[in-house]
Design a protein around this motif. Structure first.
Motif, mmCIF file in Angstrom:
data_model
loop_
_atom_site.group_PDB
_atom_site.id
_atom_site.type_symbol
_atom_site.label_atom_id
_atom_site.label_comp_id
_atom_site.label_asym_id
_atom_site.label_seq_id
_atom_site.Cartn_x
_atom_site.Cartn_y
_atom_site.Cartn_z
ATOM 1 N N PHE A 73 17.124 6.201 3.549
ATOM 2 C CA PHE A 73 15.919 5.355 3.815
ATOM 3 C C PHE A 73 15.682 5.764 5.072
ATOM 4 C CE2 PHE A 73 17.828 3.091 0.171
ATOM 5 C CZ PHE A 73 17.046 3.353 -0.740
ATOM 6 N N GLY A 74 14.155 5.461 5.294
ATOM 7 C CA GLY A 74 13.708 5.490 6.808
ATOM 8 C C GLY A 74 12.335 4.912 7.011
ATOM 9 N N MET A 131 0.849 -1.319 -0.067
ATOM 10 C CA MET A 131 0.144 -0.136 0.014
ATOM 11 C C MET A 131 0.897 1.272 0.056
ATOM 12 S SD MET A 131 -2.785 0.619 2.847
ATOM 13 C CE MET A 131 -2.032 0.249 4.392
ATOM 14 N N LYS A 132 0.508 2.207 -0.653
ATOM 15 C CA LYS A 132 1.182 3.660 -0.756
ATOM 16 C C LYS A 132 0.304 4.890 -0.355
ATOM 17 C CE LYS A 132 4.116 1.997 -4.456
ATOM 18 N NZ LYS A 132 4.975 2.174 -5.614
ATOM 19 N N LEU A 133 0.845 5.539 0.413
ATOM 20 C CA LEU A 133 0.040 6.625 1.151
ATOM 21 C C LEU A 133 0.888 7.845 1.120
ATOM 22 C CD1 LEU A 133 -0.787 4.844 4.812
ATOM 23 C CD2 LEU A 133 -2.227 4.964 2.555
ATOM 24 N N ALA A 134 0.279 8.960 1.019
ATOM 25 C CA ALA A 134 0.864 10.417 0.891
ATOM 26 C C ALA A 134 0.134 11.444 1.822
ATOM 27 C CB ALA A 134 0.922 10.658 -0.509
ATOM 28 N N THR A 135 0.418 12.426 1.905
ATOM 29 C CA THR A 135 -0.129 13.459 2.458
ATOM 30 C C THR A 135 -0.192 14.835 1.530
ATOM 31 O OG1 THR A 135 0.622 12.713 4.852
ATOM 32 C CG2 THR A 135 0.205 15.123 4.630
ATOM 33 N N LEU A 136 -1.163 15.233 1.308
ATOM 34 C CA LEU A 136 -1.489 16.400 0.500
ATOM 35 C C LEU A 136 -1.437 17.883 1.600
ATOM 36 C CD1 LEU A 136 -3.911 15.205 -2.365
ATOM 37 C CD2 LEU A 136 -1.310 15.438 -2.285
ATOM 38 N N LYS A 137 -0.974 18.816 0.949
ATOM 39 C CA LYS A 137 -0.950 20.106 1.632
ATOM 40 C C LYS A 137 -2.497 20.609 1.653
ATOM 41 C CE LYS A 137 3.771 21.269 0.407
ATOM 42 N NZ LYS A 137 4.485 22.278 -0.086
ATOM 43 N N ASN A 138 -2.823 20.916 2.961
ATOM 44 C CA ASN A 138 -4.198 21.623 3.126
ATOM 45 C C ASN A 138 -4.601 22.619 4.065
ATOM 46 O OD1 ASN A 138 -3.950 20.373 5.637
ATOM 47 N ND2 ASN A 138 -5.952 19.229 5.634
ATOM 48 N N GLY A 139 -3.351 23.312 4.396
ATOM 49 C CA GLY A 139 -3.145 24.527 5.147
ATOM 50 C C GLY A 139 -2.944 24.159 6.610
ATOM 51 N N VAL A 166 5.415 3.857 1.843
ATOM 52 C CA VAL A 166 4.997 2.501 1.513
ATOM 53 C C VAL A 166 5.105 1.249 2.282
ATOM 54 C CG1 VAL A 166 5.705 3.137 -0.812
ATOM 55 C CG2 VAL A 166 6.997 1.643 0.347
ATOM 56 N N THR A 167 4.292 0.376 2.367
ATOM 57 C CA THR A 167 4.270 -0.635 3.514
ATOM 58 C C THR A 167 5.383 -1.382 2.803
ATOM 59 O OG1 THR A 167 2.429 -1.678 1.963
ATOM 60 C CG2 THR A 167 1.927 -0.692 4.265
ATOM 61 N N PRO A 168 6.230 -2.287 3.686
ATOM 62 C CA PRO A 168 7.321 -3.089 3.223
ATOM 63 C C PRO A 168 7.096 -4.085 2.038
ATOM 64 C CG PRO A 168 7.412 -2.919 5.645
ATOM 65 C CD PRO A 168 6.124 -2.132 5.135
ATOM 66 N N ASP A 169 6.018 -4.504 2.094
ATOM 67 C CA ASP A 169 5.475 -5.443 1.086
ATOM 68 C C ASP A 169 5.587 -4.897 -0.365
ATOM 69 O OD1 ASP A 169 3.006 -4.425 2.107
ATOM 70 O OD2 ASP A 169 2.445 -5.166 0.324
ATOM 71 N N ILE A 227 7.451 -1.659 12.263
ATOM 72 C CA ILE A 227 7.506 -0.994 11.327
ATOM 73 C C ILE A 227 6.504 -0.786 10.328
ATOM 74 C CG2 ILE A 227 9.065 -0.684 9.237
ATOM 75 C CD1 ILE A 227 11.331 -2.010 10.534
ATOM 76 N N LEU A 228 5.682 0.367 10.259
ATOM 77 C CA LEU A 228 4.560 0.076 9.471
ATOM 78 C C LEU A 228 4.751 0.649 8.061
ATOM 79 C CD1 LEU A 228 2.368 1.960 12.033
ATOM 80 C CD2 LEU A 228 2.824 -0.603 11.850
ATOM 81 N N LEU A 229 5.686 1.514 7.823
ATOM 82 C CA LEU A 229 5.734 2.315 6.595
ATOM 83 C C LEU A 229 7.427 2.591 6.129
ATOM 84 C CD1 LEU A 229 2.859 4.607 6.727
ATOM 85 C CD2 LEU A 229 3.087 2.845 5.218
ATOM 86 N N LEU A 230 7.701 2.695 4.940
ATOM 87 C CA LEU A 230 9.064 3.032 4.691
ATOM 88 C C LEU A 230 9.123 4.217 3.904
ATOM 89 C CD1 LEU A 230 10.318 -0.318 2.895
ATOM 90 C CD2 LEU A 230 10.217 0.090 5.249
ATOM 91 N N VAL A 231 10.162 5.311 4.019
ATOM 92 C CA VAL A 231 10.155 6.343 3.572
ATOM 93 C C VAL A 231 11.541 6.609 2.900
ATOM 94 C CG1 VAL A 231 8.361 7.460 4.922
ATOM 95 C CG2 VAL A 231 10.700 7.695 5.505
ATOM 96 N N GLN A 232 11.465 7.707 2.046
ATOM 97 C CA GLN A 232 12.938 8.047 1.479
ATOM 98 C C GLN A 232 13.203 9.728 1.972
ATOM 99 O OE1 GLN A 232 13.123 7.820 -2.919
ATOM 100 N NE2 GLN A 232 14.114 9.603 -2.913
#
Lengths: 336, 336
Positions: free
Chosen positions: A143-144, A1-9, A202-205, A163-168
C-alpha cells in the motif's frame, strides 16, 4: 473520492474522476489536467473533484463514460518522488533469519526506506518488460500514499494530515541485484525497475474505519499465475504512513505528489501467505532447508487486489512479465 | 548553447536562453515553457533554441535582458530522476582506507550509484536549510548530465548520444546519517537532502575538447568560506557518463530529464585538494591519525565554479547553510 489517470500520450496523463464502484468515469481536465496538478493545488481542486464525484455516483454527471482500467496509467505516471519504506518488520525478520543478516539494533525505532525511481511508473495492466529471467524477477504487494507538500521536520502528527490519497502498488524487484547493491551501501538501483500501480487512487474516507492509525487495514489478495499466493492485511505495519512521511522529511521537504510506500505487506503466523516470492522462499528455506518456489518467468502473471466490505477500492493490478526488446537507436519515441 | 531556468512560482520554472558569457538572457517560453519540456521534445526544440542562442550572442535577439543568476533555479528544479554515481575511484579508495571498508571485488568494473531525491532541487544561490549542525553537513562538487529518453538496455556507445546537456552540482550530504544508512543496505536517504545546481546547463560542444570520452575535463574550483579547498579535474572519472547511463538503464528505461551525476570530483596526488569535506577529513585521518577540518556550520558558505579557457561555463554555485525553520501547520504555500 476516487481518481485515476488515463493515458493520453503525455507522460503525466489525463485526470478522471471514477465512480465508487469503478464502473464509470468523467473527465476532470477542466479542474486539473493531471493528477500531479490536482495534488499540487489540492485545497482548490479537491472540493471541485468531490462535487463531480458525487454527481458521477448519483448518475447526474454529464459526459460520463465507462471506466476502462486497461486504459489507465499509474495514478502518477511520473511522480516527483518515490520513497519506499519497509514497514512490516515481520517481512524483515523472515528475510534476516533466512539469510543470517543482523538487523540494525534500532530497526524497531527507525524505519527502513529507500529512494526509488519514479520517472516511469507503470499502469495496472501494463506488461513488465525486463531483460533477463535470471535476475530473480519478483513482485511485492504494497500500500502507499500520495502526500501534499510536506515541510522539512514535519512530525508524524502533522504528517498524517498531509496524506491526500491512498494507492496500491506492485513494487517490482530483481532479487539477483539486491545482495550486491545492499553490500555496497549505496542501496537498491538495478534491483528496482519501474513499479506498477492499481488504477485508482482514493481519499482515506473511502475505506471508512479500515483507515486507522495511518494504516490501511485491508487484506491485499495476491494471486500468482491464477493461484492464491497470500492475502496479508495492512494493519500489521510497524510504522504508520505518518511515521514514514516524518522519516522522509527529516532532512528535506517533500513536494506535493511524493509517493510513500509501506514495503511488502506481511503478517505473522502461517495463514496469510506472502505478498512477494522472496518472502515465501525465505519461509521455505527456514522451514524446509531449501527454497523451492522459483522467481517469475516471462509470461508469468501476478494479480493484486484489496477490497473493502467486498467492494472494490483501488481496482486490480493484473500484469505479465515479458522480455524487454533490444534498445533501438535514437531518435526515440516522443522526440521526433 | 546555454540554457537556464528562472524562478516563476511554478515548480518547473521558466526556460531562458543565456549568452555564452552568461551576461544576457532571452525568454524561450514560446519554444518550450520549461527546461523539462525542452528536453522531452529536444529534436524539435534544440534547433530553435540554438537559433535564439546565436541571435543572443550576436546581439540581435529582441527582448534580451541581463541574466541574473540569483533569480535562477536549478536547470531542472523538479527532475524526473536523479541518479548519482561515484565514478572517481580515487575518492572511494580514500574513504575505504580511512574507514577500513572493504570495497566490492568488482568495484572497478561496476559503478556505484544511488537513487537521489529530485523533487526539489535548489538554485545556485539558494540557502541550504538544514535542521541540525551535528548532522555533519558537507558539500560535494560534481559534474552531471541531463539525458533524453534512454531505452532499457542502452549500451554505453548509444548512451553517449543521449547526453543533451552538462550541469555542475553541489550534492549536499549529511555525513552523520551515512554510515547507518549504508549498513542497513537500503542506501542514502536522510543523508541526502536536496542538491543544488549551477545556473546554466550547456550542450557538450560549449566546452570544446574539454568534453572527451564522455567526461568533463575541467577543473572544479571549490572555495569554502572564501578559501581554496580544491580544484580537482573531471578527467579522472573511472567511469564515463556513457557508462553511468548504461548502468542506470540496465533494468529500466530512463525518461527525458533524468539527471546523472559523477559523484565527488577527486584526483590522485596531493596538489588538487578535495571537492568535499569528508574526503579532506579522510586524508587527514590517514596522514595525521585524526580528522581536523570540521563539517559546515550555519552561516558557512561554499563556492564552486568550473571555467573553460578562463571563460565561464555553468556559472557559479555560491550558497550558505542556514538553520531550517520549524515546520508550519498546513495549508502550506502553494495550496491555498
Amino acid at each position: 473520492m476516487k481518481l485515476a489517470t488515463l493515458k493520453n500520450g503525455h507522460k503525466d496523463g489525463r485526470l478522471v474522476v471514477v465512480s465508487r464502484d469503478l464502473r464509470r468515469a468523467v473527465d476532470a481536465a477542466d479542474i486539473a489536467p493531471s493528477m500531479l496538478d490536482a495534488v499540487e493545488r489540492w485545497t482548490l481542486t479537491a472540493p471541485l473533484l468531490a462535487q463531480r464525484y458525487d454527481a458521477l455516483n448519483a448518475g447526474t454527471a454529464s459526459h460520463a463514460f465507462d471506466f476502462d482500467p486497461t486504459a489507465a496509467a499509474a495514478p502518477l505516471p511520473r511522480a516527483p518522488q518515490w520513497c519506499d519504506g519497509s514497514a512490516f518488520l515481520n517481512h524483515a525478520r523472515l528475510m534476516e533469519k533466512a539469510f543470517d543478516i543482523t538487523p540494525a539494533p534500532d530497526s524497531d525505532r527507525i524505519p527502513l526506506m529507500y529512494q526509488g525511481g519514479s520517472d516511469d511508473l507503470l499502469g495496472p495492466h501494463d506488461d513488465l518488460p525486463l531483460p533477463d529471467e535470471s535476475h530473480g524477477i519478483d513482485f511485492e504487494g504494497e500500500f502507499g500514499v500520495i502526500v501534499g507538500d510536506v515541510p522539512l521536520g514535519c512530525p508524524p502528527s502533522m504528517a498524517r494530515d498531509r496524506i491526500l490519497l491512498l494507492v496500491q502498488i506492485n513494487d517490482v524487484s530483481l532479487r539477483g541485484f539486491g545482495p550486491r547493491e545492499m553490500r555496497t551501501g549505496f542501496g537498491f538501483f538495478q534491483a528496482k525497475p519501474s513499479s506498477s500501480f492499481a488504477p485508482v487512487a482514493v481519499t482515506p474516507d473511502e475505506i471508512g474505519e479500515a483507515w486507522q492509525n495511518a494504516r490501511v487495514h485491508l487484506d491485499l489478495a495476491v494471486e500468482y499465475n491464477g493461484r492464491w499466493f497470500g492475502d496479508p492485511n495492512g494493519r500489521e505495519m510497524n510504522f504508520g504512513f505518518d511515521q514514514l512521511i516524518a522519516h522522509a522529511a527529516t532532512t528535506r521537504r517533500l513536494t506535493a505528489g511524493t509517493l510513500v510506500g509501506s514495503g511488502t505487506v506481511s503478517n505473522a503466523g502461517d495463514t496469510k501467505g506472502s505478498a512477494c516470492i522472496a518472502e515465501r522462499r525465505a519461509i521455505e528455506l527456514i522451514d524446509q532447508g531449501a527454497s523451492t518456489t522459483p522467481f517469475m518467468r516471462f509470461g508469468d502473471r501476478v494479480r493484486m487486489e484489496a477490497r473493502w466490505q467486498d467492494r472494490p477500492v483501488f481496482g486490480v493490478i493484473d500484469q505479465r512479465v515479458v522480455q524487454s526488446p533490444p534498445p533501438l537507436p535514437f531518435p526515440v519515441e516522443g522526440e521526433a
